[in-house]
Design an enzyme around this catalytic site. Sequence first.
Site, mmCIF file in Angstrom:
data_model
loop_
_atom_site.group_PDB
_atom_site.id
_atom_site.type_symbol
_atom_site.label_atom_id
_atom_site.label_comp_id
_atom_site.label_asym_id
_atom_site.label_seq_id
_atom_site.Cartn_x
_atom_site.Cartn_y
_atom_site.Cartn_z
ATOM 1 N N TYR A 49 35.079 -65.548 39.553
ATOM 2 C CA TYR A 49 33.974 -64.642 39.168
ATOM 3 C C TYR A 49 33.545 -63.735 40.327
ATOM 4 O O TYR A 49 33.757 -62.514 40.303
ATOM 5 C CB TYR A 49 32.816 -65.508 38.661
ATOM 6 N N ASP A 55 44.948 -67.224 45.285
ATOM 7 C CA ASP A 55 44.195 -68.021 44.312
ATOM 8 C C ASP A 55 45.155 -68.939 43.576
ATOM 9 O O ASP A 55 46.233 -68.509 43.156
ATOM 10 C CB ASP A 55 43.479 -67.075 43.318
ATOM 11 N N SER A 57 42.989 -72.430 39.648
ATOM 12 C CA SER A 57 42.439 -73.696 39.138
ATOM 13 C C SER A 57 41.207 -73.449 38.280
ATOM 14 O O SER A 57 40.997 -74.136 37.288
ATOM 15 C CB SER A 57 42.117 -74.653 40.296
ATOM 16 N N THR A 58 40.381 -72.482 38.663
ATOM 17 C CA THR A 58 39.267 -72.080 37.786
ATOM 18 C C THR A 58 39.248 -70.564 37.571
ATOM 19 O O THR A 58 38.356 -70.058 36.901
ATOM 20 C CB THR A 58 37.894 -72.511 38.375
ATOM 21 N N ALA A 77 37.190 -69.142 47.626
ATOM 22 C CA ALA A 77 37.836 -70.261 46.926
ATOM 23 C C ALA A 77 37.093 -71.563 47.205
ATOM 24 O O ALA A 77 36.862 -71.916 48.363
ATOM 25 C CB ALA A 77 39.289 -70.389 47.384
ATOM 26 N N TYR A 124 28.284 -81.141 46.682
ATOM 27 C CA TYR A 124 28.719 -79.742 46.764
ATOM 28 C C TYR A 124 28.009 -79.035 47.925
ATOM 29 O O TYR A 124 28.647 -78.426 48.799
ATOM 30 C CB TYR A 124 28.422 -79.046 45.430
ATOM 31 N N GLY A 150 16.104 -84.198 40.705
ATOM 32 C CA GLY A 150 16.611 -83.348 41.785
ATOM 33 C C GLY A 150 16.470 -81.858 41.542
ATOM 34 O O GLY A 150 16.923 -81.060 42.353
#
Length: 320
Positions: free
Chosen positions: A11, A31, A34-35, A71, A138, A278
């Site tokens: 994106y 790239d 993968s997504t 990435a 993350y 959270g």
Amino acid sequence: MKLLVTGGAGYVGSVCAARLVESGHEVVVLDDLSTGHADAVPDGVRLVEAGIDDAIGDVLAEGFDGVLHFAAKSLVGESMVDPAKYWHGNVVTSLRLLDAMREHGTPRLVFSSTAATYGEPDQVPIAETAPTRPTNTYGATKLAIDHAITSYAAAHGLAAVSLRYFNVAGAYRRFGERHGVETHLIPIVLQVASGRRERVQVYGDDWPTEDGTCVRDYIHVVDLADAHLRALEHAAAGEHRIYNLGNGLGFSVKQVIDACREVTGHPIPADVAPRRAGDPAVLVASSEKARTELGWKPERVDLAGIVRDAWDFTRSQQGA
Ligand SMILES: NC(=O)c1ccc[n+]([C@@H]2O[C@H](COP(=O)([O-])OP(=O)(O)OC[C@H]3O[C@@H](n4cnc5c(N)ncnc54)[C@H](O)[C@@H]3O)[C@@H](O)[C@H]2O)c1
């Protein structure tokens, strides 16, 4: 400049790659899809379809003036149940990139960091001086990469900039958000309008905010791309600069849903669900440092405009 864009089929990377090409830069995308999507790579840009771990040395050996490193694995929930995917996929992979840049003398790096490096803030708007206490894996991996970049810049003369994005939204021409697993509010709400989802859930309406729903900072992806161009120009050898990027205006979940209703003309049914653990009540960026040092100013701050661009992109995909 000749620039390598890792994650340029995703994106944010695809929008930035398109803007870089329009600004006269030569761009190569690395790239592994993968997504990402091969058709998101801008026209005239070479796609090296491979993972960073496998291909980065060979690619950088061609000689580049800089790398824009988008990435990553970036699903917060997944990072909590499969941390190895994030420590390897984000941290180990980024170290491979840093080592290859060092080996091949690539002088500049712009890195996609995130607001998730801060965790729950003591104060909003959040400045770069705020404590970094990520509440998920993350965010912890992105913070670890930021630390690695700081030390590589100091020791090896790399010119580096980390951009800590808040919530990225909107689209640019044929480049927009097409995540297989969507976790971002605006595309999720628009999925209801486009018939791909029945209703949206609002996680709590009793937060200490004006309308009781959580407030977040939405930055238009084109403003974000502009910040990358400026970061490239301002990167200085031996320094690692860090900037928060948001539009400085918070919008509540309810305001986002209302804007989506207005733009799409769809009633968008919404249910109130319990709060999620959270979730801070308010996350808004201070982008003062980027304004002062990069001369950057977000231009597309109107929520309806951001939603309209995302909606136009959604409809173009349905027609595709
Ligand atoms: N979208 C947001 O709101 C947001 C907010 C903060 C930070 N970020 C960061 O911005 C960056 C881009 O986010 P996005 O939303 O465009 O994600 P995305 O998933 O659309 O794009 C990531 C791209 O990287 C590729 N990729 C992943 N691992 C790879 C590897 N090892 N080798 C080669 N390619 C690989 C994927 O195929 C994909 O095309 C990410 O680093 C993300 O953490 C995004």
